[in-house]
Enzyme design. Structure first.
Site, PDB file in Angstrom:
ATOM      1  N   TYR A 197      38.289  27.351  39.117  1.00 35.96           N
ATOM      2  CA  TYR A 197      37.749  27.574  37.793  1.00 35.96           C
ATOM      3  C   TYR A 197      36.642  26.548  37.464  1.00 35.96           C
ATOM      4  O   TYR A 197      35.861  26.960  36.818  1.00 35.96           O
ATOM      5  CB  TYR A 197      38.730  27.524  36.823  1.00 35.96           C
ATOM      6  CG  TYR A 197      39.640  28.851  36.823  1.00 35.96           C
ATOM      7  CD1 TYR A 197      39.413  30.213  36.314  1.00 35.96           C
ATOM      8  CD2 TYR A 197      41.152  28.809  37.755  1.00 35.96           C
ATOM      9  CE1 TYR A 197      40.053  31.270  36.612  1.00 35.96           C
ATOM     10  CE2 TYR A 197      41.672  30.126  37.968  1.00 35.96           C
ATOM     11  CZ  TYR A 197      41.026  31.252  37.436  1.00 35.96           C
ATOM     12  OH  TYR A 197      41.912  32.196  37.598  1.00 35.96           O
TER      13      TYR A 197
ATOM     14  N   ARG B 172      33.595  28.299  38.555  1.00 36.28           N
ATOM     15  CA  ARG B 172      33.481  29.512  37.772  1.00 36.28           C
ATOM     16  C   ARG B 172      32.789  28.785  36.561  1.00 36.28           C
ATOM     17  O   ARG B 172      31.684  29.574  35.946  1.00 36.28           O
ATOM     18  CB  ARG B 172      34.651  30.300  37.293  1.00 36.28           C
ATOM     19  CG  ARG B 172      35.469  30.862  38.486  1.00 36.28           C
ATOM     20  CD  ARG B 172      35.114  32.115  39.323  1.00 36.28           C
ATOM     21  NE  ARG B 172      33.923  31.723  40.052  1.00 36.28           N
ATOM     22  CZ  ARG B 172      33.977  30.961  41.152  1.00 36.28           C
ATOM     23  NH1 ARG B 172      34.917  30.573  41.552  1.00 36.28           N
ATOM     24  NH2 ARG B 172      32.890  30.700  41.701  1.00 36.28           N
TER      25      ARG B 172
ATOM     26  N   GLN C  37      38.054  42.279  29.161  1.00 36.51           N
ATOM     27  CA  GLN C  37      39.031  41.778  30.140  1.00 36.51           C
ATOM     28  C   GLN C  37      38.339  40.618  30.790  1.00 36.51           C
ATOM     29  O   GLN C  37      38.940  39.779  31.680  1.00 36.51           O
ATOM     30  CB  GLN C  37      39.470  42.699  31.449  1.00 36.51           C
ATOM     31  CG  GLN C  37      40.085  43.967  30.735  1.00 36.51           C
ATOM     32  CD  GLN C  37      40.179  45.087  31.825  1.00 36.51           C
ATOM     33  OE1 GLN C  37      40.704  45.012  32.704  1.00 36.51           O
ATOM     34  NE2 GLN C  37      39.236  46.180  31.671  1.00 36.51           N
ATOM     35  N   ASN C  38      37.166  40.196  30.625  1.00 41.25           N
ATOM     36  CA  ASN C  38      36.326  39.262  31.004  1.00 41.25           C
ATOM     37  C   ASN C  38      36.785  37.800  30.515  1.00 41.25           C
ATOM     38  O   ASN C  38      36.910  37.846  29.197  1.00 41.25           O
ATOM     39  CB  ASN C  38      34.901  39.378  31.148  1.00 41.25           C
ATOM     40  CG  ASN C  38      34.554  40.827  31.751  1.00 41.25           C
ATOM     41  OD1 ASN C  38      35.226  41.217  32.664  1.00 41.25           O
ATOM     42  ND2 ASN C  38      33.429  41.406  31.287  1.00 41.25           N
ATOM     43  N   VAL C  39      36.480  36.875  31.005  1.00 40.37           N
ATOM     44  CA  VAL C  39      36.925  35.611  30.560  1.00 40.37           C
ATOM     45  C   VAL C  39      35.573  34.530  30.342  1.00 40.37           C
ATOM     46  O   VAL C  39      35.640  33.573  29.797  1.00 40.37           O
ATOM     47  CB  VAL C  39      37.807  34.692  31.670  1.00 40.37           C
ATOM     48  CG1 VAL C  39      39.198  35.382  31.801  1.00 40.37           C
ATOM     49  CG2 VAL C  39      37.154  34.458  32.885  1.00 40.37           C
TER      50      VAL C  39
ATOM     51  N   HIS D   6      42.249  38.427  28.615  1.00 43.78           N
ATOM     52  CA  HIS D   6      42.687  37.682  29.891  1.00 43.78           C
ATOM     53  C   HIS D   6      42.420  36.429  29.802  1.00 43.78           C
ATOM     54  O   HIS D   6      42.270  35.426  30.641  1.00 43.78           O
ATOM     55  CB  HIS D   6      42.235  38.170  31.070  1.00 43.78           C
ATOM     56  CG  HIS D   6      42.657  39.746  31.531  1.00 43.78           C
ATOM     57  ND1 HIS D   6      42.076  40.640  32.176  1.00 43.78           N
ATOM     58  CD2 HIS D   6      43.823  40.230  30.899  1.00 43.78           C
ATOM     59  CE1 HIS D   6      42.733  41.823  32.342  1.00 43.78           C
ATOM     60  NE2 HIS D   6      43.899  41.433  31.657  1.00 43.78           N
TER      61      HIS D   6
ATOM     62  N   GLY E 192      32.156  49.281  32.484  1.00 43.05           N
ATOM     63  CA  GLY E 192      32.439  48.191  33.633  1.00 43.05           C
ATOM     64  C   GLY E 192      33.858  47.994  34.014  1.00 43.05           C
ATOM     65  O   GLY E 192      34.092  46.911  34.678  1.00 43.05           O
TER      66      GLY E 192
ATOM     67  N   SER F 250      37.391  49.479  36.210  1.00 45.81           N
ATOM     68  CA  SER F 250      37.997  50.621  36.952  1.00 45.81           C
ATOM     69  C   SER F 250      39.335  50.921  36.404  1.00 45.81           C
ATOM     70  O   SER F 250      39.834  52.035  36.999  1.00 45.81           O
ATOM     71  CB  SER F 250      38.227  50.098  38.317  1.00 45.81           C
ATOM     72  OG  SER F 250      39.068  48.861  38.416  1.00 45.81           O
TER      73      SER F 250
ATOM     74  N   ALA G 101      26.527  49.516  33.817  1.00 47.65           N
ATOM     75  CA  ALA G 101      26.641  49.354  32.358  1.00 47.65           C
ATOM     76  C   ALA G 101      25.122  49.211  31.658  1.00 47.65           C
ATOM     77  O   ALA G 101      25.163  50.025  30.529  1.00 47.65           O
ATOM     78  CB  ALA G 101      27.226  47.729  32.180  1.00 47.65           C
TER      79      ALA G 101
END
Length: 224
Positions: free
Chosen positions: A54, A57, A87-89, A105, A170, A172, A214
């Site tokens: 992380y 990231r 859902q993106n961090v 998340h 974006g 699934s 997107a």
């Protein structure tokens, strides 16, 4: 009174800004098994590996910028009441200027106590073994890992229940429980799904699928 649009975003919108995703690599993320670096079991086995992952990231996030799809959602606020459920961090929605954002998340630029999930701090640098919270416990990424509850889920559901229009961009719709959120949209109200890949969607004639990325797909949106 403005109509309300709820937007559910996933990795696909951030990928166009250059943020790598694990689902495009057979369950690997930067050559790591996803369960090694994104599960509570992985954290317990090897916290140093998880922290290093992380930390990378976080560094990567500083090198990317919001894209036109992020800015499109900000511009929607001129005519609509817009809530972004992501859902993106990453913080790309924030940097684009969206004002109402729910991170399902967690957030990469925050950390929390290993023992107290409510002891959360803003954090933009590396986390190392030995960095502790005010309660003396090890700091960990403020990320909801596999094997953990999603604390913002109820808040997200409440927003969807009062929405007039839903956009799904974006994602699934394969990661649960986030994937189930589309089921809470009142039947008969329009849902637009933008994703170039095959998406698992309910049998609902009011869902329109736009098979584009997107940034390209938002250009095709038409609603009143």
């Amino acid at each position: 009174m403005k109509k309300k649009i709820v937007v559910l975003t996933g990795a696909g919108i951030s990928a166009e800004s250059g943020i790598s995703t694990f689902r495009d690599a057979n369950g690997l993320w930067e050559n790591h098994d996803i369960m090694e670096v994104a599960s509570i079991e992985g954290w317990r086995r090897n916290p140093e590996l998880v922290l290093n992952f992380y930390n990378l990231r976080r560094k990567q996030l500083k090198e990317v910028q919001p894209n036109s799809a992020h800015y499109f959602l900000k511009e929607l606020e001129e005519k609509y009441d817009v809530v972004v459920i992501t859902q993106n961090v990453d913080d790309l929605h924030e940097r684009a200027g969206s004002s109402k954002i729910i991170h399902l998340h967690g957030e990469l630029l925050k950390v929390r106590s290993e023992k107290d999930e409510n002891l959360i701090l803003d954090w933009s640098e590396d986390i190392n073994i030995g960095d502790v919270a005010a309660d003396g416990s090890q700091l960990r990424p403020h990320i909801v890992w596999f094997g953990e509850l999603v604390p913002k889920l109820e808040e997200a559901i409440e927003e969807i229940l009062t929405a007039d229009i839903m956009l799904v961009i974006g994602t699934s719709l394969q990661v649960y429980p986030a994937a189930s959120l589309i089921d809470f949209m009142e039947y008969g109200k329009p849902i637009f799904v933008i994703d170039p890949h095959s998406v698992s969607i309910p049998n609902n004639p009011h869902i329109q699928v736009i098979r584009k990325t997107a940034t390209q797909g938002v250009k095709d949106l038409e609603f009143k």
